[in-house]
Design an enzyme around this catalytic site. Structure first.
Site, short mmCIF file in Angstrom:
data_model
loop_
_atom_site.label_atom_id
_atom_site.label_comp_id
_atom_site.label_asym_id
_atom_site.label_seq_id
_atom_site.Cartn_x
_atom_site.Cartn_y
_atom_site.Cartn_z
N SER A 188 0.85 -1.19 0.00
CA SER A 188 0.00 0.00 0.00
C SER A 188 0.88 1.24 0.00
CB SER A 188 -0.92 0.01 1.22
OG SER A 188 -1.73 1.17 1.23
N HIS A 246 -2.39 7.01 -4.89
CA HIS A 246 -2.56 5.92 -3.92
C HIS A 246 -2.67 4.62 -4.69
CE1 HIS A 246 -5.67 3.08 -2.30
NE2 HIS A 246 -4.81 3.06 -1.29
N ASN A 269 -2.93 0.14 -3.79
CA ASN A 269 -2.97 -0.94 -2.81
C ASN A 269 -3.31 -2.23 -3.54
OD1 ASN A 269 -4.67 -2.86 -1.06
ND2 ASN A 269 -3.79 -1.52 0.49
N TYR A 270 -2.49 -3.26 -3.36
CA TYR A 270 -2.79 -4.57 -3.93
C TYR A 270 -2.56 -5.62 -2.86
CZ TYR A 270 -3.19 -2.16 -8.29
OH TYR A 270 -3.63 -1.29 -9.26
N ALA A 298 -2.23 -4.38 15.50
CA ALA A 298 -2.00 -3.52 14.34
C ALA A 298 -0.92 -2.49 14.64
CB ALA A 298 -3.29 -2.82 13.94
N ARG A 299 -0.17 -2.14 13.60
CA ARG A 299 0.86 -1.12 13.75
C ARG A 299 0.30 0.20 13.22
NH1 ARG A 299 5.82 0.99 11.70
NH2 ARG A 299 7.42 1.00 13.31
N GLU A 328 1.25 3.31 13.23
CA GLU A 328 2.10 4.24 12.49
C GLU A 328 2.08 3.90 11.00
OE1 GLU A 328 3.63 6.93 13.24
OE2 GLU A 328 3.43 6.95 15.42
#
Length: 394
Positions: A185, A199, A201-202, A353-354, A356
């Site tokens: 992403s 942007h 995302n795949y 989840a991260r 940042e």
């Protein structure tokens, strides 16, 4: 014309054949001639994916060591999770290197590389360039995560949650879903208002329910968000995405272009986030290999669709007024990402989840102005009209 095209095709086949072992060089030629019509010829190369150099062989150029052990990726290069991880590692590196080139030509910065681990399984590699000369904030993130998911995350996994079998759905509603997700992403916020934000995302999902049944699917897309409408730029961008789609099926681009326009809709503003691109989800046919080849083509179209726009505009001058409009448009970007985007919600709802990395899509600076409306007939109003009434660009 036909003779010239056939000579070109022979050279293409010969070149591809020279790049792989003889026993792998399988390529079927289909030629279609139509008399009395406008189509003089048509050909296609089937088995093209078999001639592609395995992505794992590009490991020397990756931004960091992969999340999965490199030797394991090499030994399991036919497993889709491994293939997808190797592909997104390559795409991340190619995009970062292309952006760094534009940045450093102007005396700017390089990406910092932040590799992280997730206690519940997997991890990611976040590459960020911040406060640069060309890019105010550029993030290219890959994540390879696995584990159990709560219902709140499961609901964001597919565009149509009902595609999950009823048994699995009941299972995840009452407890957890075993899931593996691999994806890349990126969001790029340039400094110059005349360079659009992009942007992409795949992603690839595998899930296993309580009864052992497994499902897989792909999703993703690429979209453009300009601050000022340059029709030539938008046409170039859409043409590159259409080319990537048309290599697989000429019906895909118009379908996924419309899906993109519908998905990136800021409902409370009654406008789209940008000028669109392609977007798709729940892709699980006609076969896993063909879906992967399609997603790879889409991911590979990011650099040629976007970097020329950076090169075109990065040296342009801009005014204070244009900068303030850019910041207002970024505010709209933030509104969509935090309120509507399923990818952001999936990340935030995933245990461990991260944050940042999830929130790297947000710009470094943004602006909200009470009751702002662009002056009628202005360049700003021209963009807003397109955002409220999507157009066909090619």
């Amino acid at each position: 014309m036909l003779q010239h095209c056939l000579r070109t095709l022979v050279r293409l086949v010969s070149t591809r054949g020279a790049q792989m072992p003889a026993d792998k060089a399988r390529c079927r030629l289909c030629v279609k001639l139509v008399g009395g019509g406008t189509v003089l010829y048509q050909f296609s190369l089937f088995g093209f994916g078999s001639s592609r150099k395995p992505d794992v062989e590009s490991a020397d150029s990756w931004m960091a060591e992969p999340i999965t052990n490199l030797q394991y990726l090499k030994e399991n290069k036919h497993d889709m999770k491994c293939r997808m991880e190797a592909m997104i590692m390559r795409i991340q590196a190619e995009f970062c290197h292309a952006l760094e080139k534009e940045e450093q030509e102007e005396g700017g910065k390089k990406f910092i590389v932040d590799k992280w681990e997730r206690e519940q399984g997997g991890g990611g590699i976040t590459c960020v360039l911040q406060d640069g000369t060309v890019f105010e904030k550029a993030g290219v993130n890959i994540s390879v995560v696995s584990g159990l998911l709560p219902p709140s995350a499961v609901q964001q996994m597919r565009a149509s949650p009902g595609l999950l079998p009823s048994g699995v759905w009941k299972f995840v509603r009452s407890t957890h879903e075993l899931c593996s997700k691999t994806g890349v992403s990126s969001v790029i916020h340039p400094k110059n208002p005349h360079i659009p934000t992009v942007h992409f995302n795949y992603r690839y999902f595998e899930v296993e329910g309580s009864d052992g049944e497994k499902q897989w699917w792909f999703g993703g897309g690429t979209d453009l968000t300009p601050n000022y409408l340059e029709e030539e730029d938008v046409t170039h961008f859409h043409r590159a995405l259409k080319k990537a789609c048309d290599c697989h099926d000429k019906t895909l681009y118009p379908k996924y272009k419309k899906w993109c326009d519908d998905y990136f809709f800021v409902q409370h503003r009654n406008e789209r986030r940008g000028v669109g691109g392609i977007f798709f989800d729940d892709l699980d046919e006609p076969s896993q290999d063909k879906c992967f080849d399609f997603v790879t083509s889409c991911a590979e179209s990011v650099v040629p669709s976007y970097v020329p726009l950076v090169q075109k505009h990065k040296k342009e001058t801009y005014s204070y007024k244009e900068r303030q409009w850019q910041l207002l448009r970024r505010g709209r970007y933030v509104e969509f990402n935090l309120i509507y985007d399923r990818g952001t919600k999936f990340g935030l709802y995933t245990p461990g989840a991260r944050f940042e990395s999830i929130l790297m899509s947000l710009p470094l600076y943004a602006r909200w102005e009470y009751m702002h409306a662009p002056a009628p007939g202005s360049k700003e109003a021209r963009l807003q009209e397109v955002l409220r009434n999507p157009r066909e660009w090619i």
